[in-house]
Design a protein around this motif. Structure first.
Motif, short mmCIF file in Angstrom:
data_model
loop_
_atom_site.label_atom_id
_atom_site.label_comp_id
_atom_site.label_asym_id
_atom_site.label_seq_id
_atom_site.Cartn_x
_atom_site.Cartn_y
_atom_site.Cartn_z
N GLN A 58 -86.26 65.14 -50.28
CA GLN A 58 -84.80 64.99 -50.31
C GLN A 58 -84.11 66.26 -49.83
N GLY A 59 -83.12 66.11 -48.97
CA GLY A 59 -82.29 67.24 -48.56
C GLY A 59 -82.90 68.15 -47.51
N LEU A 60 -84.01 67.74 -46.89
CA LEU A 60 -84.71 68.65 -45.96
C LEU A 60 -84.03 68.71 -44.59
N GLY A 61 -83.39 67.63 -44.17
CA GLY A 61 -82.73 67.62 -42.87
C GLY A 61 -81.66 68.70 -42.72
N PRO A 62 -80.72 68.79 -43.69
CA PRO A 62 -79.70 69.85 -43.60
C PRO A 62 -80.28 71.26 -43.62
N VAL A 63 -81.43 71.43 -44.26
CA VAL A 63 -82.07 72.75 -44.28
C VAL A 63 -82.47 73.16 -42.88
N TRP A 64 -83.08 72.22 -42.12
CA TRP A 64 -83.46 72.52 -40.75
C TRP A 64 -82.25 72.89 -39.90
N GLN A 65 -81.16 72.13 -40.08
CA GLN A 65 -79.94 72.42 -39.33
C GLN A 65 -79.41 73.82 -39.66
N ALA A 66 -79.49 74.19 -40.94
CA ALA A 66 -79.01 75.52 -41.35
C ALA A 66 -79.87 76.63 -40.78
N ILE A 67 -81.19 76.38 -40.69
CA ILE A 67 -82.10 77.39 -40.13
C ILE A 67 -81.75 77.66 -38.67
N VAL A 68 -81.53 76.59 -37.90
CA VAL A 68 -81.17 76.75 -36.49
C VAL A 68 -79.82 77.44 -36.37
N GLN A 69 -78.86 77.04 -37.22
CA GLN A 69 -77.52 77.65 -37.18
C GLN A 69 -77.59 79.14 -37.50
N ALA A 70 -78.38 79.52 -38.52
CA ALA A 70 -78.50 80.93 -38.90
C ALA A 70 -79.13 81.75 -37.78
N HIS A 71 -80.12 81.16 -37.10
CA HIS A 71 -80.77 81.87 -35.99
C HIS A 71 -79.79 82.10 -34.85
N ARG A 72 -78.99 81.08 -34.54
CA ARG A 72 -78.01 81.24 -33.47
C ARG A 72 -76.96 82.29 -33.83
N ALA A 73 -76.54 82.29 -35.09
CA ALA A 73 -75.55 83.27 -35.54
C ALA A 73 -76.10 84.68 -35.44
N ALA A 74 -77.38 84.85 -35.80
CA ALA A 74 -78.00 86.18 -35.78
C ALA A 74 -78.09 86.73 -34.37
N ASN A 75 -78.13 85.84 -33.39
CA ASN A 75 -78.26 86.27 -31.99
C ASN A 75 -76.99 86.02 -31.19
N ARG A 76 -75.86 85.88 -31.90
CA ARG A 76 -74.58 85.60 -31.24
C ARG A 76 -74.15 86.79 -30.37
N LYS A 77 -73.69 86.48 -29.15
CA LYS A 77 -73.15 87.51 -28.27
C LYS A 77 -71.63 87.54 -28.44
N MET A 78 -71.11 88.73 -28.67
CA MET A 78 -69.68 88.90 -28.94
C MET A 78 -69.10 89.86 -27.90
N SER A 79 -68.13 89.38 -27.13
CA SER A 79 -67.59 90.20 -26.05
C SER A 79 -66.66 91.29 -26.59
N THR A 80 -66.64 92.40 -25.90
CA THR A 80 -65.80 93.54 -26.30
C THR A 80 -64.32 93.19 -26.33
N PRO A 81 -63.76 92.47 -25.31
CA PRO A 81 -62.33 92.13 -25.37
C PRO A 81 -61.97 91.29 -26.60
N VAL A 82 -62.84 90.31 -26.93
CA VAL A 82 -62.55 89.46 -28.09
C VAL A 82 -62.64 90.27 -29.38
N LEU A 83 -63.67 91.11 -29.51
CA LEU A 83 -63.83 91.93 -30.71
C LEU A 83 -62.63 92.86 -30.89
N THR A 84 -62.21 93.49 -29.79
CA THR A 84 -61.07 94.42 -29.87
C THR A 84 -59.79 93.68 -30.23
#
Length: 447
Positions: A337-363
């Motif tokens: 029970q509940g294993l599907g959302p866990v997989w989705q969260a794992i993929v989401q966390a990995h993408r967030a950890a490797n997110r590219k953030m541009s200097t103009p947007v950050l500034t």
């Protein structure tokens, strides 16, 4: 995988001082298993570009028959079993003792590579007293002073040299999206890691095989789900039995620490029937310290009533407040029970950890945040935040430049973190913000 150095010796020879010197801290990760009288302490060390895990042990009495000293001896033997190399610490001031001989015999029996370090040897490098320690039969006696740092670096380099450690892989040029997500399932014994892993392997009808480990017997299990490749890093003692993986609940602190270090994402598995323990917090803290993306799963959720569920939620808020960025999931590994959302969260966390953030947007985000709420003035100084850029990924690092930034408060740092997280959807990953103050060329003239 990081190599492991264990510090062994009789009481009061300076093992803990040497541990603090090697880890450059007075903190330690504690393996506080239930029922243990004396714990082993774990920490990270670095010698140049080479990183390692160091284990501090209690005073070793190999022949202890019962009570606390027997438990301490048991813990020391476990540390030696986990280690790649042992540093046997003796006291140069007190000289050779009968207990040193007992420990030497036990270390020879255990068969691990061993270096003999005569501690508290400041000013005694050529002392005749050190000659006695050659009786222990470990060859060269290395004179060190943990308290003063003398000879410590050379000792560690000698300890690591024969391990033939592979150089860290330089895969920065490879797109993170094209590589498998390395996933470590971490948690206390008996929280259901093995059950969850077996459920995955069976449910997904995966083809699993051994991949060669490095200096230890680490195993990774490659598999694919919905087109996404993963590598499950063994923390639950996976072993091959014929053509089928059999998960055996075997807890090794070092194994867990190494798995966390090797992972992109850590699935922290908690037991709803036991609540959140100190050991859970230690494992979570290590994952955060390592900069790993984290997903929290509460297993055995079907086995607790509404009151227990409320207690678990409160314990997560009070004991794991530093993991507020991680998504929380309630599962039952046995009932799938509940294993599907866990997989989705794992993929989401990995993408967030490797997110590219541009200097103009950050500034732009930074200047908007300052306009909405300026940092507090500290004495004569008010921090001036000018621009921001990305300084790294996995975890994401944002570097903010300006003046008097040493006066930025922790509360304001959290305020900025919230703004950045919301804009870039940084769910499941730590976010590190670094401040760099510009040098004022007129500061000295004005003084």
């Amino acid at each position: 995988m990081k190599p492991v150095i264990a510090l062994v010796g009789r009481p009061n020879v300076g093992k803990s001082t040497l541990f603090n010197r090697l880890t450059k801290t007075r903190d330690a990760i504690v393996a506080d298993f239930a029922g243990l009288t004396r714990d082993r302490h774990y920490g990270n060390g670095r010698a140049g570009s080479r990183e390692y895990i160091v284990i501090d042990t209690g005073g070793f009495e190999p022949d202890a028959g019962s009570g606390i000293f027997k438990e301490m001896a048991k813990q020391t033997r476990q540390a030696v079993a986990e280690a790649d190399v042992v540093i046997f610490v003796v006291d140069a001031r007190e000289g050779l003792s009968a207990q040193d001989h007992d420990i030497a015999n036990e270390l020879r029996r255990l068969g691990k590579p061993c270096l003999l370090a005569a501690n508290k040897a400041e000013g005694m490098a050529s002392s005749a007293r050190l000659v006695d320690f050659y009786e222990l039969g470990f060859g060269e006696v290395y004179a060190v002073s943990a308290a003063h740092g003398q000879g410590v670096r050379e000792l560690v380099e000698l300890a690591l040299e024969p391990l033939n450690l592979p150089e860290p892989e330089d895969d920065e040029d490879v797109d993170a999206e094209s590589r498998p997500i390395r996933l470590a399932v971490a948690g206390r014994p008996n929280v259901g890691k093995s059950t969850l892993i077996n459920t995955w392997l069976g449910e997904e009808r995966l083809v699993a095989f051994d991949m060669p480990g490095t200096t230890r017997d680490a195993i990774t299990v490659p598999f694919e789900r919905n087109g996404q490749r993963f590598e499950l890093i063994d923390t639950a003692g996976l072993r091959r039995k014929g053509k089928v993986f059999e998960a055996i609940e075997k807890f090794s602190v070092v194994k867990t620490l190494q798995a966390i270090e090797s992972a992109n994402v850590v699935l922290l598995l908690l037991d709803a029937t036991q609540g959140v323990t100190d050991q859970d917090a230690h494992i979570a803290g290590y994952a955060l310290e390592s900069g790993r993306a984290v997903v929290i799963a509460i297993n055995k959720w079907d086995a607790v009533d509404s009151y227990q569920r409320e207690q678990v939620n409160r314990q997560i808020e009070s004991r794991l407040p530093f993991l507020k960025f991680a998504s929380l999931h309630f599962i039952s590994a046995t009932k799938r029970q509940g294993l599907g959302p866990v997989w989705q969260a794992i993929v989401q966390a990995h993408r967030a950890a490797n997110r590219k953030m541009s200097t103009p947007v950050l500034t732009r985000l930074l200047l908007e945040a300052v306009q909405f709420q300026a940092p507090k003035k500290s004495g004569m100084y008010r921090p001036k935040l000018r621009y921001a850029h990305q300084g790294g990924m996995n975890p994401p690092v944002i570097i903010i430049h300006g003046n008097s930034l040493e006066h930025v408060t922790d509360a304001y740092r959290r305020f900025l973190e919230g703004r950045f997280r919301k804009e870039f959807d940084l769910v499941g990953t730590p976010l590190r913000i670094e401040f760099k103050t510009s040098h004022n060329p007129f500061a000295e003239k004005n003084g």
